[in-house]
Design a protein around this motif. Structure first.
Motif, PDB file in Angstrom:
ATOM      1  N   PRO A 115      14.157 -19.897 -57.146  1.00 31.25           N
ATOM      2  CA  PRO A 115      14.327 -19.488 -55.745  1.00 31.25           C
ATOM      3  C   PRO A 115      13.050 -19.558 -54.923  1.00 31.25           C
ATOM      4  O   PRO A 115      13.104 -19.824 -53.728  1.00 31.25           O
ATOM      5  CB  PRO A 115      14.856 -18.055 -55.862  1.00 31.25           C
ATOM      6  N   GLU A 116      11.885 -19.328 -55.535  1.00 33.08           N
ATOM      7  CA  GLU A 116      10.654 -19.387 -54.759  1.00 33.08           C
ATOM      8  C   GLU A 116      10.364 -20.801 -54.249  1.00 33.08           C
ATOM      9  O   GLU A 116       9.671 -20.985 -53.244  1.00 33.08           O
ATOM     10  CB  GLU A 116       9.457 -18.846 -55.554  1.00 33.08           C
ATOM     11  N   TRP A 136      12.471 -19.037 -64.616  1.00 30.41           N
ATOM     12  CA  TRP A 136      13.816 -19.112 -64.023  1.00 30.41           C
ATOM     13  C   TRP A 136      14.557 -20.330 -64.594  1.00 30.41           C
ATOM     14  O   TRP A 136      15.707 -20.221 -65.006  1.00 30.41           O
ATOM     15  CB  TRP A 136      13.723 -19.211 -62.505  1.00 30.41           C
ATOM     16  N   PHE A 144      21.971 -20.438 -53.361  1.00 34.90           N
ATOM     17  CA  PHE A 144      21.400 -19.105 -53.224  1.00 34.90           C
ATOM     18  C   PHE A 144      22.483 -18.029 -53.292  1.00 34.90           C
ATOM     19  O   PHE A 144      22.265 -16.952 -53.856  1.00 34.90           O
ATOM     20  CB  PHE A 144      20.615 -18.985 -51.919  1.00 34.90           C
ATOM     21  N   ARG A 199      22.477 -14.935 -56.147  1.00 36.37           N
ATOM     22  CA  ARG A 199      22.586 -13.495 -55.897  1.00 36.37           C
ATOM     23  C   ARG A 199      23.612 -12.844 -56.809  1.00 36.37           C
ATOM     24  O   ARG A 199      23.529 -11.649 -57.110  1.00 36.37           O
ATOM     25  CB  ARG A 199      22.947 -13.254 -54.427  1.00 36.37           C
ATOM     26  N   ALA A 242      21.422 -13.061 -60.482  1.00 39.13           N
ATOM     27  CA  ALA A 242      20.100 -12.444 -60.635  1.00 39.13           C
ATOM     28  C   ALA A 242      20.222 -10.959 -60.933  1.00 39.13           C
ATOM     29  O   ALA A 242      21.126 -10.276 -60.451  1.00 39.13           O
ATOM     30  CB  ALA A 242      19.265 -12.670 -59.384  1.00 39.13           C
ATOM     31  N   VAL A 278      16.815  -9.345 -53.784  1.00 40.18           N
ATOM     32  CA  VAL A 278      16.044 -10.376 -53.098  1.00 40.18           C
ATOM     33  C   VAL A 278      14.749  -9.758 -52.581  1.00 40.18           C
ATOM     34  O   VAL A 278      14.775  -8.714 -51.923  1.00 40.18           O
ATOM     35  CB  VAL A 278      16.852 -10.959 -51.927  1.00 40.18           C
ATOM     36  N   TRP A 290      11.481 -12.448 -48.447  1.00 37.92           N
ATOM     37  CA  TRP A 290      12.444 -13.529 -48.240  1.00 37.92           C
ATOM     38  C   TRP A 290      13.600 -13.104 -47.345  1.00 37.92           C
ATOM     39  O   TRP A 290      14.446 -13.927 -47.006  1.00 37.92           O
ATOM     40  CB  TRP A 290      13.025 -13.986 -49.574  1.00 37.92           C
ATOM     41  N   TYR A 321      16.468 -15.756 -45.849  1.00 35.52           N
ATOM     42  CA  TYR A 321      17.792 -15.946 -46.431  1.00 35.52           C
ATOM     43  C   TYR A 321      18.892 -15.479 -45.488  1.00 35.52           C
ATOM     44  O   TYR A 321      20.006 -16.010 -45.501  1.00 35.52           O
ATOM     45  CB  TYR A 321      17.885 -15.275 -47.808  1.00 35.52           C
ATOM     46  N   PHE A 335      14.728 -12.673 -59.317  1.00 32.41           N
ATOM     47  CA  PHE A 335      14.175 -13.267 -58.109  1.00 32.41           C
ATOM     48  C   PHE A 335      12.656 -13.158 -58.063  1.00 32.41           C
ATOM     49  O   PHE A 335      11.960 -14.118 -57.770  1.00 32.41           O
ATOM     50  CB  PHE A 335      14.782 -12.603 -56.866  1.00 32.41           C
TER      51      PHE A 335
END
Length: 344
Positions: A213-214, A228, A255, A259, A262, A266, A270, A274, A325
């Motif tokens: 995600p990063e 990840w 994404f 969610r 994870a 979050v 972010w 998002y 995350f």
């Protein structure tokens, strides 16, 4: 970035090489070479990380090409599954063995704070000890006669300077026919996205379904991106497919699925990003949680099952420690390896 090719070294030794495109400043090629040299200096060498045997520059019409020579390895995990396992998934015990070996290789990288940047099942390849003593003639016969295609202009005129006169189809060993054993160890391969802590790229080109995600949020990157990806890969090793959709996937859809899987919230930094990507993913998640999804796919009734629901609990817990995350909160490869489950 480059073209992979199989080649023969001196005395018939088998090697695999990468020839980079000619560019004045090919950052990816330079980073890869730096990483491979750093890995070569580590003693003892890891049994689960591909080795670079040599490097050199090749002068051509289009400039200078950086060439890297690697040890020759066998098929990737997906290719092996396709050739050997009709149910399109690995046996549970073999998946566990390969998971441990992949983590051992990743731990070697992360102890030096090296990021691989492209961890997924196609970048795990089996070693092939049976290939070491194969005579050169038999090796060439195994690969088959090179397929050459001559380059011609449609108008029949002469080729412009710098255009190759012919191209050669990459060769691949006939791993379906020669001796293969699940006892052969695997190695992490393809360091084209790799980086040292002193040369971190702005972004990575990891396949979207396993992208951290990063990377999607263009946050600061470091070697934690691999953790990840490792979580996604362990999921695939056990059930036969990644945890996230790979067909018609977009960052927004991905994404939303992240969610659901994870095990943490979050990060605050972010939030604004998002929330503006798509209103549909700002509410509560509605899909299955990680463990539920793991079991749903594994026990789909369409493929063979050699694990029980109790057996699949531990892999789910381990994957949950990686699919977090916040990069710094992900369990390290060494922490995962220290889990008693890997000693059972």
């Amino acid at each position: 970035m480059g073209r992979l090719l199989n080649s023969l070294g001196s005395q018939g030794s088998k090697r695999k090489g990468k020839v980079s495109v000619s560019e004045r400043e090919n950052d990816r090629a330079n980073r890869e070479l730096e990483v491979m040299k750093e890995l070569a200096s580590i003693q003892p060498r890891s049994q689960h990380v591909m080795r670079m045997l040599d490097d050199f520059d090749l002068e051509g019409r289009n400039g200078t090409h950086k060439c890297l020579v690697f040890e020759l390895l066998g098929p990737s995990i997906p290719d092996t599954i396709y050739a050997r396992f009709p149910d399109a998934r690995l046996p549970g015990k073999l998946a566990k063995v390969l998971a441990k070996q992949a983590l051992l290789g990743l731990d070697t990288l992360h102890q030096q704070k090296i990021g691989h940047g492209d961890i997924h099942t196609r970048n795990l390849a089996f070693t092939m000890p049976c290939m070491v003593a194969v005579p050169e003639e038999e090796f060439i016969e195994m690969l088959g006669k090179p397929e050459i295609g001559h380059v011609r202009r449609s108008d029949g005129k002469a080729l412009e300077p710098g255009i190759p006169e012919y191209i050669v189809r990459p060769a691949s060993s006939s791993y379906r026919t020669h001796s293969w054993s699940s006892s052969y160890p695997i190695k992490i391969i393809d360091f084209g996205e790799s980086f040292l802590p002193t040369s971190v790229p702005r972004t990575l080109h990891t396949p979207l379904p396993v992208r951290a995600p990063e990377v999607i949020f263009r946050d600061h990157l470091d070697y934690h991106v691999d953790l990840w990806c490792m979580g996604c890969m362990l999921f695939e090793l056990f059930v036969g497919q990644p945890p996230f959709d790979s067909f018609l996937i977009t960052p927004t859809i991905l994404f939303g699925q992240m969610r659901e899987m994870a095990s943490d919230a979050v990060p605050e930094r972010w939030q604004d990003s998002y929330k503006t990507t798509d209103d549909r993913i700002t509410g509560e998640t509605s899909g299955p949680a990680l463990q539920e999804w793991l079991e749903e796919i594994y026990f789909d009734g369409e493929r063979g099952e050699d694990l029980t629901k109790q057996d699949i609990v531990k892999p789910g817990q381990i994957i949950g420690r990686l699919l977090r995350f916040e990069p710094s909160s992900r369990a390290s490869a060494r922490e995962i390896l220290n889990d008693p489950w890997f000693r059972e």
